[in-house]
Enzyme design. Structure first.
Site, PDB file in Angstrom:
ATOM      1  N   GLU A 305       0.839  -1.211   0.000  1.00  0.00           N
ATOM      2  CA  GLU A 305       0.000   0.000   0.000  1.00  0.00           C
ATOM      3  C   GLU A 305       0.873   1.259   0.000  1.00  0.00           C
ATOM      4  O   GLU A 305       0.551   2.248  -0.650  1.00  0.00           O
ATOM      5  CB  GLU A 305      -0.932   0.013   1.211  1.00  0.00           C
ATOM      6  N   ASP A 386       3.743  -4.122  -5.798  1.00  0.00           N
ATOM      7  CA  ASP A 386       4.324  -5.397  -5.349  1.00  0.00           C
ATOM      8  C   ASP A 386       5.848  -5.318  -5.397  1.00  0.00           C
ATOM      9  O   ASP A 386       6.550  -5.779  -4.492  1.00  0.00           O
ATOM     10  CB  ASP A 386       3.867  -6.549  -6.265  1.00  0.00           C
TER      11      ASP A 386
HETATM   12 ZN   LIG Z   1      -2.631  -2.543  -4.534  1.00  0.00          ZN
END
Ligand SMILES: [Zn+2]
Length: 446
Positions: A305, A386
């Site tokens: 996030e 990611d």
């Molecule tokens: Zn995400």
């Protein structure tokens, strides 16, 4: 029915070169039918994937055969539900247009208002408020059986549902009051903007709608979400310190960390952030429960996030959204006064609300294409977030977290590539695992 079909096709063919009465309604219905057929075809493709009996290679280590079977069944049931609800809701929608029911509803509202008019607003605005209320109640009534079935039959069957009937009714009530509190003033404001803006209609329309949506997005977490859920500061001291350390490490402007009682409605889990300058983090209680004793997984999710934050993904999406609405407002400005559109749909009035309603109908095919583009951008963002978590050393924990999240939610194990391309804003689980693992490999080899 036959008569209707005959006049439908005649209008489609005959009036083609007649500038005055272009068959907009017929085009819209054809396009909508086309979009529905494509979507049903994609549903069918995905449905076939729920027949597979063996666990995908990437997940073999993590999934028990029982869990896999349950996920396949859940997926198939959801697929059946989605097909039915789409067929019925699109059917009702298209029938309302094809039978000119919406113009006659407008006429009735208008007649009623002529008898019961109040000296506060202009007549058209009053009719607009009544008409919108009728459409709102109508659409709620049509979707209600589906919502009940989804909550109390489908989700119940797989032990996801935690909503009681009392809570369900309370939610419906709160949503309706909220829609009225936000909807009426917005509608009144919008009507005056459209009524008074003249040739610059597209510009004022854009300014009004975009500031309204930014305002609502800002007010949603602090003012609206607490009406539905309780937010409590995170009690777990250790986890709180770890999150603060992570935030410090990446320079994330952490404000408060909350736990939300998502489990009172459903055991599906999640986490999100909100705020402009200072960012609050909200963790679902179900997410904490499912990852008990594995703080690194929660940190990995938050690192992902924070990647979105660091790379300004929200701001980029906001800019894209504003440009999108600018293009829409400009196009609306071009057609708002085109009388033949109103006539084609059976309306004798050029009321602003009708113009907007018809404009949104005309946009259906374009919306599907734009949706595809937005999904592709969003998937790119997910990969880079990611990647960000991976660079902070969370690769394997993120994989664990994603798998846990995926299994607990019984998400699709075999996503059909076409279905996924059209519907999913996130890469599939196996795509993400592959990307993270490949990155691990390259790291090791360096
Ligand atoms: Zn995400």
């Amino acid at each position: 029915m036959l008569d209707w079909l005959r006049s439908f096709t005649t209008r489609l063919i005959v009036s083609r070169d007649d500038q005055e009465t272009k068959p907009y309604l017929q085009y819209v219905l054809l396009f909508q039918a086309g979009v529905t057929i494509v979507e049903l075809y994609l549903d069918w493709r995905q449905r076939k994937c729920y027949e597979y009996k063996s666990i995908p290679k990437e997940l073999e280590k993590h999934v028990t055969p029982e869990k896999f079977e349950k996920a396949q069944k859940y997926g198939k049931d959801k697929n059946t539900f989605s097909i039915w609800s789409q067929v019925v809701q699109t059917g009702v929608h298209m029938t309302l247009f094809a039978t000119y029911s919406l113009p006659s509803l407008w006429n009735r509202c208008s007649q009623w208002m002529q008898k019961h008019t109040l000296p506060i607003f202009p007549q058209e605005l009053q009719t607009t408020l009544l008409y919108s209320s009728a459409l709102f109640v109508g659409s709620k009534l049509i979707s209600l059986p589906f919502r009940i079935y989804n909550t109390f039959v489908l989700e119940q069957k797989y032990d996801f549902n935690k909503t009681t009937w009392k809570l369900f009714v309370k939610d419906l009530f709160t949503e309706s009051v909220l829609s009225a509190v936000i909807g009426y003033p917005s509608l009144i404001g919008l009507w005056y903007v459209l009524e008074t803006s003249g040739p610059r209609l597209w510009l004022y329309f854009w300014l009004f709608t975009s500031s309204l949506s930014v305002l609502l997005a800002l007010l949603y977490p602090p003012l609206i979400m607490p009406l539905f859920n309780k937010f409590q500061p995170l009690q777990d001291e250790k986890l709180r310190r770890e999150i603060e350390e992570l935030a410090n490490q990446v320079g994330f402007p952490l404000n408060k960390i909350y736990v939300m009682d998502g489990s009172k409605r459903s055991s599906h889990s999640n986490a999100f952030m909100y705020g402009i300058w200072k960012k609050g983090i909200v963790l679902y209680d179900s997410l904490l429960e499912q990852n008990k004793g594995h703080d690194e997984r929660i940190l990995a999710v938050l690192a992902h996030e924070m990647g979105h934050w660091k790379m300004r993904h929200t701001q980029k999406m906001l800019v894209i959204g504003l440009l999108h609405s600018l293009a829409l407002s400009w196009s609306y400005g071009k057609i708002a006064n085109n009388e033949s559109i109103y006539r084609s749909f059976g309306f004798q009035t050029k009321a602003h609300i009708i113009g907007l309603l018809l404009f949104s109908e005309l946009l259906t095919p374009l919306d599907s294409v734009l949706g595809l583009m937005m999904n592709s951008i969003s998937r790119r963002f997910e990969y880079s977030a990611d990647d960000y978590a991976k660079n902070l050393g969370y690769s394997s924990f993120l994989i664990e977290a994603l798998i846990t999240l995926h299994l607990e939610n019984l998400s699709t194990m075999y996503p059909d590539p076409w279905y996924s391309l059209y519907h999913n804003s996130h890469p599939t689980l196996t795509e993400r695992i592959n990307a993270l693992e490949n990155n691990l490999e390259t790291k090791k080899n360096q």
